[in-house]
Write a protein that holds these residues in place. Structure first.
Motif, PDB file in Angstrom:
ATOM      1  N   LEU A  10      39.393  37.029  64.506  1.00  0.00           N
ATOM      2  CA  LEU A  10      37.897  36.409  64.381  1.00  0.00           C
ATOM      3  C   LEU A  10      36.990  37.116  65.034  1.00  0.00           C
ATOM      4  CD1 LEU A  10      39.287  32.698  65.113  1.00  0.00           C
ATOM      5  CD2 LEU A  10      38.265  33.478  62.906  1.00  0.00           C
ATOM      6  N   LEU A  11      37.105  37.466  66.106  1.00  0.00           N
ATOM      7  CA  LEU A  11      35.869  38.172  66.901  1.00  0.00           C
ATOM      8  C   LEU A  11      35.488  39.594  66.123  1.00  0.00           C
ATOM      9  CD1 LEU A  11      37.289  38.208  70.669  1.00  0.00           C
ATOM     10  CD2 LEU A  11      35.162  37.224  69.811  1.00  0.00           C
ATOM     11  N   ALA A  12      36.546  40.093  65.439  1.00  0.00           N
ATOM     12  CA  ALA A  12      36.070  41.389  64.858  1.00  0.00           C
ATOM     13  C   ALA A  12      35.277  40.962  63.434  1.00  0.00           C
ATOM     14  CB  ALA A  12      37.457  42.205  64.558  1.00  0.00           C
ATOM     15  N   ALA A  13      35.822  39.722  62.938  1.00  0.00           N
ATOM     16  CA  ALA A  13      35.407  39.343  61.930  1.00  0.00           C
ATOM     17  C   ALA A  13      33.780  38.824  62.205  1.00  0.00           C
ATOM     18  CB  ALA A  13      36.026  38.262  61.052  1.00  0.00           C
ATOM     19  N   CYS A  58      31.147  40.541  71.469  1.00  0.00           N
ATOM     20  CA  CYS A  58      32.478  40.987  70.771  1.00  0.00           C
ATOM     21  C   CYS A  58      33.100  41.726  71.129  1.00  0.00           C
ATOM     22  CB  CYS A  58      32.019  40.809  69.118  1.00  0.00           C
ATOM     23  SG  CYS A  58      31.367  39.396  68.536  1.00  0.00           S
ATOM     24  N   ALA A  59      32.647  43.011  71.362  1.00  0.00           N
ATOM     25  CA  ALA A  59      33.299  44.174  71.838  1.00  0.00           C
ATOM     26  C   ALA A  59      34.123  43.776  73.087  1.00  0.00           C
ATOM     27  CB  ALA A  59      32.534  45.566  71.833  1.00  0.00           C
ATOM     28  N   MET A  60      33.382  43.497  74.009  1.00  0.00           N
ATOM     29  CA  MET A  60      33.844  43.179  75.212  1.00  0.00           C
ATOM     30  C   MET A  60      35.003  42.037  75.251  1.00  0.00           C
ATOM     31  SD  MET A  60      32.236  45.232  77.311  1.00  0.00           S
ATOM     32  CE  MET A  60      32.726  44.700  78.836  1.00  0.00           C
ATOM     33  N   LEU A  61      34.858  41.093  74.566  1.00  0.00           N
ATOM     34  CA  LEU A  61      35.925  40.226  74.471  1.00  0.00           C
ATOM     35  C   LEU A  61      37.274  40.663  73.689  1.00  0.00           C
ATOM     36  CD1 LEU A  61      33.899  37.060  73.705  1.00  0.00           C
ATOM     37  CD2 LEU A  61      35.169  37.331  75.635  1.00  0.00           C
ATOM     38  N   LEU A  62      36.816  41.610  72.702  1.00  0.00           N
ATOM     39  CA  LEU A  62      37.972  42.498  71.943  1.00  0.00           C
ATOM     40  C   LEU A  62      38.935  43.415  73.149  1.00  0.00           C
ATOM     41  CD1 LEU A  62      36.277  42.965  68.652  1.00  0.00           C
ATOM     42  CD2 LEU A  62      38.555  41.897  68.934  1.00  0.00           C
ATOM     43  N   LYS A  83      39.691  52.424  70.255  1.00  0.00           N
ATOM     44  CA  LYS A  83      38.694  53.427  70.074  1.00  0.00           C
ATOM     45  C   LYS A  83      37.544  53.203  69.168  1.00  0.00           C
ATOM     46  CE  LYS A  83      42.335  57.141  70.500  1.00  0.00           C
ATOM     47  NZ  LYS A  83      42.837  57.904  69.844  1.00  0.00           N
ATOM     48  N   PHE A  84      37.785  52.410  68.411  1.00  0.00           N
ATOM     49  CA  PHE A  84      36.412  52.005  67.542  1.00  0.00           C
ATOM     50  C   PHE A  84      35.745  50.964  68.044  1.00  0.00           C
ATOM     51  CE2 PHE A  84      38.850  54.264  64.222  1.00  0.00           C
ATOM     52  CZ  PHE A  84      37.819  55.064  63.757  1.00  0.00           C
ATOM     53  N   ILE A  85      36.343  49.966  68.891  1.00  0.00           N
ATOM     54  CA  ILE A  85      35.694  49.109  69.703  1.00  0.00           C
ATOM     55  C   ILE A  85      34.718  49.646  70.715  1.00  0.00           C
ATOM     56  CG2 ILE A  85      35.900  47.160  71.099  1.00  0.00           C
ATOM     57  CD1 ILE A  85      38.788  46.398  69.861  1.00  0.00           C
ATOM     58  N   VAL A  86      35.358  50.634  71.371  1.00  0.00           N
ATOM     59  CA  VAL A  86      34.401  51.266  72.320  1.00  0.00           C
ATOM     60  C   VAL A  86      33.418  52.244  71.669  1.00  0.00           C
ATOM     61  CG1 VAL A  86      34.736  53.414  74.057  1.00  0.00           C
ATOM     62  CG2 VAL A  86      36.361  51.292  74.055  1.00  0.00           C
ATOM     63  N   ALA A  87      33.637  52.916  70.423  1.00  0.00           N
ATOM     64  CA  ALA A  87      32.694  53.490  69.946  1.00  0.00           C
ATOM     65  C   ALA A  87      31.309  52.522  69.500  1.00  0.00           C
ATOM     66  CB  ALA A  87      33.174  54.125  68.848  1.00  0.00           C
ATOM     67  N   ALA A 131      33.059  48.501  63.551  1.00  0.00           N
ATOM     68  CA  ALA A 131      33.463  47.335  63.394  1.00  0.00           C
ATOM     69  C   ALA A 131      34.108  46.686  62.372  1.00  0.00           C
ATOM     70  CB  ALA A 131      32.084  46.314  63.637  1.00  0.00           C
ATOM     71  N   GLY A 132      33.896  47.438  61.149  1.00  0.00           N
ATOM     72  CA  GLY A 132      34.775  46.995  60.205  1.00  0.00           C
ATOM     73  C   GLY A 132      36.034  47.801  60.227  1.00  0.00           C
ATOM     74  N   TRP A 133      36.135  49.009  60.816  1.00  0.00           N
ATOM     75  CA  TRP A 133      37.396  49.555  60.898  1.00  0.00           C
ATOM     76  C   TRP A 133      38.207  48.914  62.002  1.00  0.00           C
ATOM     77  CZ3 TRP A 133      40.080  52.235  57.712  1.00  0.00           C
ATOM     78  CH2 TRP A 133      41.173  52.861  58.107  1.00  0.00           C
ATOM     79  N   THR A 134      37.659  48.407  63.173  1.00  0.00           N
ATOM     80  CA  THR A 134      38.162  47.354  63.864  1.00  0.00           C
ATOM     81  C   THR A 134      39.082  46.330  63.190  1.00  0.00           C
ATOM     82  OG1 THR A 134      36.788  48.270  65.919  1.00  0.00           O
ATOM     83  CG2 THR A 134      37.978  46.135  66.170  1.00  0.00           C
ATOM     84  N   LEU A 135      38.069  45.624  62.476  1.00  0.00           N
ATOM     85  CA  LEU A 135      38.727  44.438  61.626  1.00  0.00           C
ATOM     86  C   LEU A 135      39.660  44.811  60.931  1.00  0.00           C
ATOM     87  CD1 LEU A 135      38.558  41.691  60.885  1.00  0.00           C
ATOM     88  CD2 LEU A 135      36.437  42.126  59.395  1.00  0.00           C
TER      89      LEU A 135
END
Length: 150
Positions: A10-13, A58-62, A83-87, A131-135
């Motif tokens: 949900l966060l990534a979306a 969103c990134a921090m919560l992820l 890695k993608f969240i941090v990027a 963000a898309g790749w994270t999702l």
């Protein structure tokens, strides 16, 4: 699928969807509907700032949800997602505090607006891809407690 997995997805979306809606629908509509590019740009800047803070949240919560202390090692999918969240997080912060002020200054003093706007747009696109790749990674990831296909 456990609660932690659902929260992550949900966060990534939310992150990817908000970037998509703002960057590909709302901002182009501002430039079509508002009477001047200056008015549209001023409103877009405010919306991009709000988007930055949503992206950071969103990134921090992820990162908090996906950082499982009880797990000895992250799966390859989880490592890729991290890695993608941090990027994406770094890109959001760099655009807001590194590029956006230069766009404002370029407008005020006749600087190289095209360069800074292009760089900001490219970094926004890169954040959208992260963000898309994270999702994608999080939605494909086998989760503990899930039945394995057999």
């Amino acid at each position: 699928m456990n609660t932690r997995s659902r929260i992550s997805i949900l966060l990534a979306a939310l992150w990817w969807g908000s970037l998509t809606g703002l960057g590909f629908v709302v901002v182009p509509m501002l430039f079509i509907q508002l009477p001047s590019p200056a008015a549209a740009g001023a409103m877009a800047a405010k919306l991009f700032t709000a988007q930055t803070w949503l992206s950071v949240a969103c990134a921090m919560l992820l990162l908090l949800v996906e950082n499982k202390k009880e797990a000895p090692a992250l799966s390859p999918s989880a490592q890729a997602a991290m890695k993608f969240i941090v990027a994406g997080l770094l890109l959001a912060v760099l655009v807001e505090f590194g590029v956006a002020p230069r766009i404002v200054n370029a407008r005020a003093d006749g600087g190289n607006l095209r360069l800074w706007h292009g760089l900001g747009s490219a970094m926004y696109l890169a954040q959208w891809l992260a963000a898309g790749w994270t999702l994608w990674c999080l939605s494909r990831m086998p989760r503990e407690g899930d039945a394995t296909p057999g």
